[in-house]
Design a protein around this motif. Structure first.
Motif, PDB file in Angstrom:
ATOM      1  N   SER A  65     -28.872  13.732  65.142  1.00 56.61           N
ATOM      2  CA  SER A  65     -30.165  13.524  64.493  1.00 56.61           C
ATOM      3  C   SER A  65     -30.029  12.808  63.163  1.00 56.61           C
ATOM      4  O   SER A  65     -30.933  12.086  62.733  1.00 56.61           O
ATOM      5  CB  SER A  65     -30.874  14.868  64.294  1.00 56.61           C
ATOM      6  OG  SER A  65     -30.167  15.669  63.362  1.00 56.61           O
ATOM      7  N   TRP A 108     -37.997  23.782  67.136  1.00 55.73           N
ATOM      8  CA  TRP A 108     -38.867  22.829  67.845  1.00 55.73           C
ATOM      9  C   TRP A 108     -38.245  21.438  67.845  1.00 55.73           C
ATOM     10  O   TRP A 108     -38.238  20.756  68.875  1.00 55.73           O
ATOM     11  CB  TRP A 108     -40.241  22.784  67.177  1.00 55.73           C
ATOM     12  CG  TRP A 108     -41.187  21.828  67.846  1.00 55.73           C
ATOM     13  CD1 TRP A 108     -41.985  22.060  68.929  1.00 55.73           C
ATOM     14  CD2 TRP A 108     -41.405  20.455  67.476  1.00 55.73           C
ATOM     15  NE1 TRP A 108     -42.695  20.934  69.254  1.00 55.73           N
ATOM     16  CE2 TRP A 108     -42.369  19.933  68.383  1.00 55.73           C
ATOM     17  CE3 TRP A 108     -40.903  19.639  66.474  1.00 55.73           C
ATOM     18  CZ2 TRP A 108     -42.809  18.624  68.304  1.00 55.73           C
ATOM     19  CZ3 TRP A 108     -41.348  18.327  66.400  1.00 55.73           C
ATOM     20  CH2 TRP A 108     -42.295  17.841  67.305  1.00 55.73           C
ATOM     21  N   MET A 109     -37.707  21.003  66.705  1.00 51.64           N
ATOM     22  CA  MET A 109     -37.104  19.679  66.620  1.00 51.64           C
ATOM     23  C   MET A 109     -35.867  19.591  67.503  1.00 51.64           C
ATOM     24  O   MET A 109     -35.632  18.570  68.165  1.00 51.64           O
ATOM     25  CB  MET A 109     -36.755  19.362  65.173  1.00 51.64           C
ATOM     26  CG  MET A 109     -36.210  17.962  64.972  1.00 51.64           C
ATOM     27  SD  MET A 109     -35.917  17.578  63.228  1.00 51.64           S
ATOM     28  CE  MET A 109     -35.372  15.872  63.365  1.00 51.64           C
ATOM     29  N   ARG A 125     -34.524  17.217  74.770  1.00 46.95           N
ATOM     30  CA  ARG A 125     -35.308  16.603  75.841  1.00 46.95           C
ATOM     31  C   ARG A 125     -35.121  15.087  75.858  1.00 46.95           C
ATOM     32  O   ARG A 125     -34.993  14.479  76.924  1.00 46.95           O
ATOM     33  CB  ARG A 125     -36.795  16.933  75.649  1.00 46.95           C
ATOM     34  CG  ARG A 125     -37.683  16.455  76.794  1.00 46.95           C
ATOM     35  CD  ARG A 125     -39.139  16.684  76.482  1.00 46.95           C
ATOM     36  NE  ARG A 125     -39.567  15.897  75.336  1.00 46.95           N
ATOM     37  CZ  ARG A 125     -40.814  15.894  74.855  1.00 46.95           C
ATOM     38  NH1 ARG A 125     -41.729  16.674  75.412  1.00 46.95           N
ATOM     39  NH2 ARG A 125     -41.119  15.159  73.806  1.00 46.95           N
ATOM     40  N   ASP A 126     -35.064  14.476  74.660  1.00 45.07           N
ATOM     41  CA  ASP A 126     -34.831  13.035  74.598  1.00 45.07           C
ATOM     42  C   ASP A 126     -33.448  12.671  75.135  1.00 45.07           C
ATOM     43  O   ASP A 126     -33.271  11.641  75.798  1.00 45.07           O
ATOM     44  CB  ASP A 126     -34.977  12.537  73.158  1.00 45.07           C
ATOM     45  CG  ASP A 126     -36.410  12.640  72.663  1.00 45.07           C
ATOM     46  OD1 ASP A 126     -37.324  12.745  73.511  1.00 45.07           O
ATOM     47  OD2 ASP A 126     -36.618  12.636  71.434  1.00 45.07           O
ATOM     48  N   GLN A 153     -36.958  19.093  71.043  1.00 49.62           N
ATOM     49  CA  GLN A 153     -37.404  17.728  71.278  1.00 49.62           C
ATOM     50  C   GLN A 153     -36.230  16.767  71.413  1.00 49.62           C
ATOM     51  O   GLN A 153     -36.220  15.878  72.277  1.00 49.62           O
ATOM     52  CB  GLN A 153     -38.317  17.277  70.133  1.00 49.62           C
ATOM     53  CG  GLN A 153     -39.619  18.056  70.030  1.00 49.62           C
ATOM     54  CD  GLN A 153     -40.519  17.852  71.241  1.00 49.62           C
ATOM     55  OE1 GLN A 153     -40.643  16.753  71.756  1.00 49.62           O
ATOM     56  NE2 GLN A 153     -41.144  18.917  71.700  1.00 49.62           N
ATOM     57  N   GLN A 154     -35.218  16.952  70.598  1.00 53.78           N
ATOM     58  CA  GLN A 154     -34.048  16.080  70.674  1.00 53.78           C
ATOM     59  C   GLN A 154     -33.275  16.297  71.964  1.00 53.78           C
ATOM     60  O   GLN A 154     -32.796  15.331  72.574  1.00 53.78           O
ATOM     61  CB  GLN A 154     -33.148  16.335  69.464  1.00 53.78           C
ATOM     62  CG  GLN A 154     -33.753  15.868  68.148  1.00 53.78           C
ATOM     63  CD  GLN A 154     -32.921  16.281  66.964  1.00 53.78           C
ATOM     64  OE1 GLN A 154     -31.991  17.067  67.082  1.00 53.78           O
ATOM     65  NE2 GLN A 154     -33.254  15.750  65.793  1.00 53.78           N
TER      66      GLN A 154
END
Length: 249
Positions: free
Chosen positions: A75, A120-121, A127-128, A124-125
């Motif tokens: 990230s 949450w972040m 999933r990406d 999301q990462q």
């Protein structure tokens, strides 16, 4: 392939096959032998258990191991051990400041510090990553920022960072191991030195990093010295002097 975990809380635990580290942290020995421990400890940023890798960083280096998980490292595009930028070898605080000054604010990833927002972040990462998207951010979006970062980059390996830690018994005059001691026999620096007070979270989030502040201060001193030289020569207008960076593909 990652094994299927039946516990819902363990679904988020990270499993990787190789760490994301820089050349300096790997050491000068091309033959690196690593130990791998699945879910060995919690990430110092997101508190999620992850795969821990450990190795001896070079012929004279100490034992090193990863400090943050691979997701957090991607990230911010940093090394999992030293938390320095993988592309330019700079602290996060220096890199993000240059990106913000050169109009690349969208490239600076603000990682949340609260536990719920970090979870949450991270989701999301992940999933990406599963969808094949590139989650590496903090890269310059214009040539001016790229050239400025390139001028300050420290790309050559700095293996002195891998040296063993100082021997506390030697500082007290009580070490009796002599040359067999695995630690360095040097006197510690001043306790009031800001460089002796570093932690992983400050370096990752780019706040109160003494190494970054020292580099920024050195850059300001060079700029002030240059203005003084121009003033001494009678060249009051700095626009008359410019620097051209040429990049060869």
């Amino acid at each position: 392939m990652a094994s299927i975990k039946r516990d819902d809380n363990k679904q988020k635990w990270e499993e990787t096959e190789f760490p994301l580290v820089c050349e300096t942290c790997l050491g000068d020995n091309p033959y690196v032998r690593m130990t791998k421990e699945a879910h060995g400890k919690k990430c110092k940023i997101c508190d999620v258990p992850f795969t821990v890798f450990a190795w001896q960083a070079g012929t004279r280096g100490r034992l090193k191991k990863v400090e943050i998980c691979r997701t957090c490292a991607r990230s911010k595009n940093v090394c999992q051990v030293c938390i320095y930028d993988l592309q330019y070898g700079l602290p996060v605080q220096v890199r993000d400041r240059i990106l913000a000054e050169e109009g690349c604010k969208d490239a600076v990833v603000a990682v949340p510090q609260s536990e719920a927002n970090r979870a949450w972040m991270t989701a999301q990462q992940e999933r990406d990553i599963e969808q094949g998207k590139n989650v590496q951010a903090s890269v310059p979006t214009n040539s001016a920022a790229a050239m400025k970062l390139q001028s300050m980059a420290r790309m050559e390996p700095r293996y002195e960072r891998n040296l063993p830690k100082l021997c506390s018994f030697f500082a007290k005059g009580e070490c009796n191991r002599g040359s067999l001691c695995p630690f360095r026999h040097e006197m510690p620096r001043d306790r009031n030195d800001p460089l002796s007070k570093q932690n992983t979270k400050d370096r990752f989030f780019g706040t109160n990093d003494p190494v970054a502040e020292k580099m920024i201060g050195r850059q300001k001193d060079r700029a002030e010295k240059r203005r003084a030289e121009l003033k001494a020569r009678g060249d009051g207008d700095e626009r008359a002097v410019s620097t051209l960076y040429v990049r060869f593909a």
